[in-house]
Write a protein that holds these residues in place. Structure first.
Motif, PDB file in Angstrom:
ATOM      1  N   ALA A  57      22.291 -38.307 -14.712  1.00 55.12           N
ATOM      2  CA  ALA A  57      22.127 -37.232 -13.727  1.00 55.12           C
ATOM      3  C   ALA A  57      20.702 -36.703 -13.704  1.00 55.12           C
ATOM      4  CB  ALA A  57      23.112 -36.096 -14.023  1.00 55.12           C
ATOM      5  N   LYS A  58      20.070 -36.631 -14.880  1.00 58.79           N
ATOM      6  CA  LYS A  58      18.718 -36.074 -14.975  1.00 58.79           C
ATOM      7  C   LYS A  58      17.625 -37.103 -14.763  1.00 58.79           C
ATOM      8  CE  LYS A  58      17.192 -33.646 -18.334  1.00 58.79           C
ATOM      9  NZ  LYS A  58      16.504 -32.360 -18.236  1.00 58.79           N
ATOM     10  N   GLY A  59      17.992 -38.386 -14.866  1.00 57.61           N
ATOM     11  CA  GLY A  59      16.957 -39.413 -14.892  1.00 57.61           C
ATOM     12  C   GLY A  59      16.170 -39.317 -16.186  1.00 57.61           C
ATOM     13  N   ARG A  60      16.879 -39.033 -17.286  1.00 53.30           N
ATOM     14  CA  ARG A  60      16.214 -38.803 -18.578  1.00 53.30           C
ATOM     15  C   ARG A  60      16.154 -40.097 -19.385  1.00 53.30           C
ATOM     16  NH1 ARG A  60      16.089 -33.888 -22.029  1.00 53.30           N
ATOM     17  NH2 ARG A  60      16.298 -34.358 -24.248  1.00 53.30           N
ATOM     18  N   PRO A  61      14.992 -40.392 -19.985  1.00 57.17           N
ATOM     19  CA  PRO A  61      14.900 -41.582 -20.834  1.00 57.17           C
ATOM     20  C   PRO A  61      15.912 -41.495 -21.979  1.00 57.17           C
ATOM     21  CG  PRO A  61      12.723 -40.583 -20.495  1.00 57.17           C
ATOM     22  CD  PRO A  61      13.732 -39.630 -19.949  1.00 57.17           C
ATOM     23  N   PRO A 144      20.694 -30.785 -22.465  1.00 54.99           N
ATOM     24  CA  PRO A 144      19.264 -30.623 -22.226  1.00 54.99           C
ATOM     25  C   PRO A 144      19.091 -29.586 -21.126  1.00 54.99           C
ATOM     26  CG  PRO A 144      20.058 -32.483 -20.973  1.00 54.99           C
ATOM     27  CD  PRO A 144      21.264 -31.876 -21.660  1.00 54.99           C
ATOM     28  N   SER A 145      17.846 -29.264 -20.809  1.00 55.59           N
ATOM     29  CA  SER A 145      17.614 -28.374 -19.682  1.00 55.59           C
ATOM     30  C   SER A 145      18.147 -29.040 -18.401  1.00 55.59           C
ATOM     31  CB  SER A 145      16.125 -28.075 -19.558  1.00 55.59           C
ATOM     32  OG  SER A 145      15.365 -29.268 -19.664  1.00 55.59           O
ATOM     33  N   ALA A 146      18.664 -28.205 -17.479  1.00 57.08           N
ATOM     34  CA  ALA A 146      19.387 -28.737 -16.317  1.00 57.08           C
ATOM     35  C   ALA A 146      18.457 -28.994 -15.123  1.00 57.08           C
ATOM     36  CB  ALA A 146      20.510 -27.777 -15.926  1.00 57.08           C
ATOM     37  N   ASN A 147      17.355 -29.695 -15.386  1.00 55.85           N
ATOM     38  CA  ASN A 147      16.420 -30.071 -14.321  1.00 55.85           C
ATOM     39  C   ASN A 147      16.370 -31.592 -14.244  1.00 55.85           C
ATOM     40  OD1 ASN A 147      15.280 -29.623 -17.025  1.00 55.85           O
ATOM     41  ND2 ASN A 147      13.459 -30.580 -16.163  1.00 55.85           N
ATOM     42  N   LEU A 148      15.795 -32.094 -13.150  1.00 52.12           N
ATOM     43  CA  LEU A 148      15.472 -33.515 -13.133  1.00 52.12           C
ATOM     44  C   LEU A 148      14.360 -33.722 -14.148  1.00 52.12           C
ATOM     45  CD1 LEU A 148      15.456 -34.364  -9.311  1.00 52.12           C
ATOM     46  CD2 LEU A 148      17.094 -35.157 -11.034  1.00 52.12           C
ATOM     47  N   LYS A 231       6.070 -36.702 -19.506  1.00 53.11           N
ATOM     48  CA  LYS A 231       5.516 -35.785 -18.509  1.00 53.11           C
ATOM     49  C   LYS A 231       6.515 -34.639 -18.345  1.00 53.11           C
ATOM     50  CE  LYS A 231       3.811 -36.043 -13.779  1.00 53.11           C
ATOM     51  NZ  LYS A 231       4.784 -35.767 -12.785  1.00 53.11           N
ATOM     52  N   HIS A 232       6.017 -33.442 -18.278  1.00 49.61           N
ATOM     53  CA  HIS A 232       6.905 -32.293 -18.361  1.00 49.61           C
ATOM     54  C   HIS A 232       6.440 -31.153 -17.479  1.00 49.61           C
ATOM     55  CE1 HIS A 232       9.487 -33.193 -21.783  1.00 49.61           C
ATOM     56  NE2 HIS A 232      10.046 -32.020 -21.571  1.00 49.61           N
ATOM     57  N   TYR A 233       7.369 -30.352 -17.061  1.00 51.84           N
ATOM     58  CA  TYR A 233       7.047 -29.061 -16.457  1.00 51.84           C
ATOM     59  C   TYR A 233       6.075 -29.205 -15.300  1.00 51.84           C
ATOM     60  CZ  TYR A 233       8.536 -28.121 -21.222  1.00 51.84           C
ATOM     61  OH  TYR A 233       9.206 -28.130 -22.403  1.00 51.84           O
TER      62      TYR A 233
HETATM   63 MG    MG Z   1      13.985 -30.233 -20.982  1.00 48.35          MG
END
Ligand code: MG
Ligand code: TXA
Length: 329
Positions: A57-61, A144-148, A231-233
Motif C-alpha cells: 500500500a505504501k510502496g515501501r521497500p 509505519p507512518s501512513a504516507n506513501l 529518500k524521505h519527507y
Molecule cells: Mg515513515
C-alpha cells in the motif's frame, strides 16, 4: 479497494465504531489511525501476510522493518525473551509516548515485521484512539507512518486520504497528531544504547534515565536504521534550510514559500509565508503539514528556517536535512 473513512473523537471514543476498525485488523486488513506523533498504517503484527500488504500500500521497500505498537507495556514480552533493565526503566518513564525501543527479538515474529533482522522495534503510544484500537484488536499493531513511501509523514486524516485512499481498508479521522514528527528510535540491542532516529524525546531526556546514550547525527556507512537511508519527507518543491531567514530575500523567486517561526517579525516580500508557530514544538507539530501545504499551492521552492540543534530541534533538523537533501544556505 473501497476505503472507508470513520471519524472518532479522541476525547470521547465511540467504542462501537472503533470496534469496526478492530474487526478490520483482526481479519487481516489495513487501518490508518492517529497516534500522538504521526498517523500510522496498521496491520496485525502477528499476521505476516497482512503486514506484507502494508508494504504494497505504501510502496515501501521490503528491507525496511516496522514498529509494533502495544497498549500495555507488559506486552513487550510478546516480542522479546528477556527485557533488559534499561528497557524497563525507559518504558516506565516514557510509555505511552513517542519512544521506540529496539531489542533482540524472540521467535515467532513475522519476517515482514522485522525485515528479517534479529531485532524488533516496539513502542506504546499515548494516543487514546491508537491504544483503544490495539486493545480492541486483541493484538499488537505493526505500523509505519501512513504516507506513501518518500512523502512527508501524515499528521491529519486528510494526508492519509491524499496518499492512501483506495489502497487501504479504513482510515480513522481522529484529528491532528499533536507532536507531528515520528518517535525517537533507540537501539538497546547492542553494547551502547544508540539513537537511530531523533524525536521529541531527546538524547538528554534518555541520558537522565539510563546514563550514556550515543547519538551520532547522520549515520555513516551502512545505516543501522534501514528506513533512514531512503529518500524521505520530500515535497515536490525544492526545499532549502536557511540559516538567516530574516535576510533571505535574495533567495526568493517566483513560487517561493517560507516556513518560519515568529512570522510577525519577518519583512520578506513576493513569497507565501507559512507560520510555524513560536516554539520548536509548534514547528515540529506543523512542519509536515506545511510541507504538504506548499505542494498543494504549487510552490516551486520552500525556504525553511533552520532550527537550533537542541531539544526537539535535533529531530526537526534531522527531518529537514532529508527534505532538503542536505541543502543548507
Ligand atoms: Mg515513515
Ligand atoms: O512515531 C512513529 O514512530 C510512527 C508512528 C506511526 O508510530 N511510526 C513510524 O514508522 O515512524 P516508520 O516505519 O515510518 O519508521 C520506523 C523506523 C524506520 O526508520 C525503520 O527502519 C526503523 O524504525 N526500524 C524498525 N525496526 C527496526 C529494527 N529492528 N532495527 C533498526 N531500525 C528499525
Amino acid at each position: 479497494m473501497d476505503t472507508r473513512i470513520i471519524k472518532i473523537d479522541p476525547l470521547k471514543i465511540d467504542i462501537d465504531l472503533l470496534s469496526e476498525a478492530a474487526e478490520v485488523i483482526k481479519r487481516g486488513g489495513l487501518v490508518a489511525f492517529p497516534t500522538e506523533t504521526v498517523y500510522g498504517l496498521g496491520a496485525d503484527s502477528f499476521n505476516g501476510e497482512a503486514v506484507k500488504n502494508i508494504f504494497k500500500a505504501k510502496g515501501r521497500p521490503s528491507d525496511n522493518p516496522l514498529i509494533s505498537h502495544i497498549a500495555d507495556a507488559d506486552d513487550l514480552s510478546l516480542f522479546v525473551r528477556e527485557i533488559p533493565e534499561n528497557a524497563k526503566k525507559l518504558a516506565s518513564v516514557f510509555w505511552g509516548g513517542p519512544l521506540t525501543i529496539i531489542l533482540k527479538k524472540k521467535e515467532g515474529i513475522p519476517d515482514s515485521v522485522t525485515a528479517g533482522l534479529d531485532t524488533v522495534a516496539v513502542r506504546m503510544p499515548s494516543h487514546s484512539i491508537a491504544n483503544a484500537l490495539i486493545r480492541l484488536s486483541g493484538t499488537p499493531i505493526a505500523a509505519p507512518s501512513a504516507n506513501l513511501s518518500g512523502s512527508p509523514s501524515p499528521t491529519t486524516a486528510k494526508h492519509c486520504i491524499d496518499d492512501l485512499f483506495g489502497r487501504v481498508d479504513m482510515i480513522i479521522d481522529g484529528g491532528s497528531s499533536m507532536i507531528g514528527i515520528e518517535s525517537t528510535v533507540l537501539d538497546l540491542s547492542g553494547e551502547v544504547p544508540t539513537i537511530l532516529r531523533p524525536g521529541e524525546i531527546t538524547p538528554d531526556d534518555l541520558k537522565e534515565v539510563i546514563g550514556d546514550v550515543f547519538y551520532g547525527g547522520e549515520a555513516v556507512g551502512a545505516p543501522k536504521c534501514p528506513g533512514m537511508k531512503y529518500k524521505h519527507y520530500s515535497p515536490k518543491a525544492e526545499v532549502y534550510i536557511v540559516k538567516d531567514i530574516k535576510n533571505s530575500q535574495k533567495h526568493i523567486e517566483e513560487g517561493t514559500c517560507v516556513i518560519a517561526k515568529n512570522v510577525g517579525a519577518l519583512t520578506l516580500k513576493n513569497c507565501k509565508i507559512f507560520d510555524a508557530g513560536v516554539s520548536d514544538h509548534d514547528f515540529a507539530a506543523r512542519l509536515f503539514y506545511l510541507l504538504r501545504t506548499a505542494d498543494e499551492i504549487g510552490a516551486r521552492k520552500v525556504l525553511v528556517e533552520m532550527p537550533e540543534e537542541k531539544g526537539i530541534g535535533i529531530a526537526l533538523l534531522n527531518r529537514l536535512l532529508k527534505s532538503a537533501a542536505g541543502r543548507v544556505i
